[in-house]
Write an enzyme that holds these catalytic residues in place. Structure first.
Site, PDB file in Angstrom:
ATOM      1  N   LYS A  18       1.384  15.994  -0.307  1.00 27.89           N
ATOM      2  CA  LYS A  18       1.602  17.342  -0.824  1.00 27.89           C
ATOM      3  C   LYS A  18       0.775  17.582  -2.083  1.00 27.89           C
ATOM      4  O   LYS A  18       0.251  18.658  -2.292  1.00 27.89           O
ATOM      5  CB  LYS A  18       3.086  17.524  -1.153  1.00 27.89           C
ATOM      6  CG  LYS A  18       3.698  18.701  -0.470  1.00 27.89           C
ATOM      7  CD  LYS A  18       5.186  18.522  -0.377  1.00 27.89           C
ATOM      8  CE  LYS A  18       5.496  17.276   0.390  1.00 27.89           C
ATOM      9  NZ  LYS A  18       6.724  16.613   0.172  1.00 27.89           N
ATOM     10  N   LYS A  61      -5.607  10.334   1.782  1.00 28.60           N
ATOM     11  CA  LYS A  61      -4.222  10.138   2.222  1.00 28.60           C
ATOM     12  C   LYS A  61      -3.510  11.505   2.248  1.00 28.60           C
ATOM     13  O   LYS A  61      -3.651  12.289   1.308  1.00 28.60           O
ATOM     14  CB  LYS A  61      -3.533   9.199   1.225  1.00 28.60           C
ATOM     15  CG  LYS A  61      -2.030   9.078   1.424  1.00 28.60           C
ATOM     16  CD  LYS A  61      -1.420   8.202   0.335  1.00 28.60           C
ATOM     17  CE  LYS A  61       0.065   8.040   0.503  1.00 28.60           C
ATOM     18  NZ  LYS A  61       0.943   8.944  -0.130  1.00 28.60           N
ATOM     19  N   LYS A  97       1.788   8.852 -13.589  1.00 27.52           N
ATOM     20  CA  LYS A  97       2.093  10.224 -14.025  1.00 27.52           C
ATOM     21  C   LYS A  97       1.614  10.445 -15.461  1.00 27.52           C
ATOM     22  O   LYS A  97       1.089  11.500 -15.782  1.00 27.52           O
ATOM     23  CB  LYS A  97       3.575  10.518 -13.853  1.00 27.52           C
ATOM     24  CG  LYS A  97       3.892  10.619 -12.370  1.00 27.52           C
ATOM     25  CD  LYS A  97       5.229  11.188 -12.038  1.00 27.52           C
ATOM     26  CE  LYS A  97       5.307  11.334 -10.524  1.00 27.52           C
ATOM     27  NZ  LYS A  97       6.341  10.511  -9.914  1.00 27.52           N
TER      28      LYS A  97
HETATM   29  P1  ADP Z   1       3.898  13.255  -0.806  1.00 27.89           P
HETATM   30  O1  ADP Z   1       2.775  12.282  -1.072  1.00 27.89           O
HETATM   31  O2  ADP Z   1       3.491  14.307   0.172  1.00 27.89           O
HETATM   32  O3  ADP Z   1       4.481  13.826  -2.072  1.00 27.89           O
HETATM   33  P2  ADP Z   1       6.206  11.580  -0.809  1.00 27.89           P
HETATM   34  O4  ADP Z   1       5.637  10.804  -1.955  1.00 27.89           O
HETATM   35  O5  ADP Z   1       7.358  12.491  -1.068  1.00 27.89           O
HETATM   36  O6  ADP Z   1       5.020  12.416  -0.101  1.00 27.89           O
HETATM   37  O7  ADP Z   1       6.558  10.549   0.336  1.00 27.89           O
HETATM   38  C1  ADP Z   1       7.771  10.470   1.033  1.00 27.89           C
HETATM   39  C2  ADP Z   1       7.676   9.299   1.998  1.00 27.89           C
HETATM   40  O8  ADP Z   1       6.628   9.491   2.965  1.00 27.89           O
HETATM   41  C3  ADP Z   1       7.346   7.963   1.298  1.00 27.89           C
HETATM   42  O9  ADP Z   1       8.091   6.934   1.937  1.00 27.89           O
HETATM   43  C4  ADP Z   1       5.860   7.779   1.536  1.00 27.89           C
HETATM   44  O10 ADP Z   1       5.481   6.429   1.531  1.00 27.89           O
HETATM   45  C5  ADP Z   1       5.665   8.433   2.912  1.00 27.89           C
HETATM   46  N1  ADP Z   1       4.308   9.030   2.999  1.00 27.89           N
HETATM   47  C6  ADP Z   1       3.872  10.136   2.368  1.00 27.89           C
HETATM   48  N2  ADP Z   1       2.583  10.414   2.672  1.00 27.89           N
HETATM   49  C7  ADP Z   1       2.179   9.451   3.538  1.00 27.89           C
HETATM   50  C8  ADP Z   1       0.951   9.177   4.244  1.00 27.89           C
HETATM   51  N3  ADP Z   1      -0.124   9.974   4.124  1.00 27.89           N
HETATM   52  N4  ADP Z   1       0.903   8.102   5.053  1.00 27.89           N
HETATM   53  C9  ADP Z   1       1.987   7.296   5.198  1.00 27.89           C
HETATM   54  N5  ADP Z   1       3.178   7.495   4.572  1.00 27.89           N
HETATM   55  C10 ADP Z   1       3.292   8.549   3.750  1.00 27.89           C
END
Ligand code: ADP
Ligand code: TRP
Length: 321
Positions: free
Chosen positions: A192, A189, A110
């Site tokens: 959001k 990947k 970050k």
């Molecule tokens: P984002 O990347 O959309 O902000 P988060 O960081 O809030 O998602 O992730 C919430 C959960 O979902 C975590 O346990 C993360 O490892 C899983 N996760 C998020 N995106 C993926 C992805 N593309 N593939 C596998 N797991 C994911």
């Protein structure tokens, strides 16, 4: 065996969240006593709109319940309904070396992105340690990105036990190996923060449009595609369609004469079917928001009972009582 995990209320959940986190978490419900919570305190480090926090928290609750969270065996609650966790955070804070937090990748990432860190963002892993330790958690299923935070929780627990006597259970992270990264619309990947998500729930027309907009290469329909296994639509198809159906589409691409448009249409249909029951459950839940609130409150009550016991242990051990 107690299993615990949290998810930040950052809006509607997407396929990456579902296959990377929810599906394994839902499976674990059968293997132990699962505690899952919505980490709304954690969301305060980066989200500053109160209405959005409330709305996102509700969305995550609805998504999780619709996807099959079994409230008869799993304790599901809002983090902030157990305020004891913030007191334990303070107790743990003074045993946490600055260097331990300075080394955390998610904090460093970050900073590298130019985010001006607030103290909450820096102290985030201590609150997470408190989440984990206050419920005597044994296993913490998380994505790869969160593994280090669970190790920090373990380090803090060891430090506390050494300083003040045996108080905390030492937690273990559990990482899902087979769903490393679900690809998003652009092949990166799904996340959001990249704006490339396919939500689990939402407006049919909009979601169809998203899937039809999956980024493909410009090879002609006729051309054989020997690298079909790397195609994003095929990778997603493997998640939402039966294995033999996905293999069949992969073969069609490989042999040539099969267009990406057809493939995307089929992907949409399988995706839409995959979540059809969950979609119905979500509609029902949306019409019964009082029930959803009741579920969260019942969960909080159970969680709070345990949190109070463990907090008392820590207060006694450290001489606050
Ligand atoms: P984002 O990347 O959309 O902000 P988060 O960081 O809030 O998602 O992730 C919430 C959960 O979902 C975590 O346990 C993360 O490892 C899983 N996760 C998020 N995106 C993926 C992805 N593309 N593939 C596998 N797991 C994911
Ligand atoms: N930091 C986690 C995430 O962003 C969410 C979280 C908060 C959590 N507290 C936790 C996960 C405790 C596991 C255990 O994904």
């Amino acid at each position: 065996m107690r299993i615990l995990s949290g998810i930040q209320p950052s809006g509607s959940l997407h396929l990456g969240n579902y296959f990377g986190m929810m599906k394994p978490a839902l499976k674990l419900q059968e293997e132990g006593e699962a505690f899952y919570f919505i980490a709304n305190y954690h969301s305060m480090t980066s989200l500053f709109d109160p209405e959005k926090r409330r709305q996102n928290t509700l969305e995550v609750a609805l998504d999780f319940l619709a996807c099959g969270l079994d409230t008869s065996r799993t304790v599901f609650f809002r983090q902030s309904d157990v305020p004891e966790v913030t007191e334990l955070t303070w107790i743990l804070t003074s045993l946490t070396p600055m260097g331990l937090l300075e080394r955390c990748h998610s904090y460093k990432d970050k900073l590298a992105k130019g985010i001006m860190p607030n103290h909450g963002l820096f102290a985030y892993p201590v609150l997470m340690a408190s989440d984990i330790l206050i419920y005597d958690s044994n296993i913490v299923p998380v994505g790869k990105d969160q593994k280090q935070h669970v190790e920090v929780a373990r380090d803090i627990a060891i430090k506390f036990n050494q300083q003040y006597g045996e108080t905390f259970v030492l937690p273990e992270p559990q990482i899902q190996a087979d769903t490393a990264a679900v690809p998003g619309l652009d092949g990166q990947k799904m996340s959001k923060s990249y704006g490339n998500t396919i939500e689990i729930f939402g407006n049919e027309k909009m979601l169809r449009k998203k899937i039809m907009g999956l980024v493909m290469d410009s090879r002609s329909v006729e051309e054989p595609k020997p690298d079909a296994d790397r195609n994003i639509a095929i990778q997603l198809m493997k998640l939402v369609a039966p294995a033999e159906v996905a293999t069949d589409y992969e073969e069609k691409l490989r042999s040539g004469g099969f267009g990406y448009g057809e493939l995307k249409k089929a992907l949409f249909e399988h995706y839409w079917n995959f979540f059809s029951e969950a979609r119905e459950r979500r509609k029902e839940l949306l019409n019964n928001l009082d029930t959803v609130e009741q579920i969260l409150q019942n969960g909080a009550e159970k969680a709070r009972g345990i949190a109070q016991t463990v907090l008392k242990r820590a207060r006694r051990a450290s001489g606050l009582e």
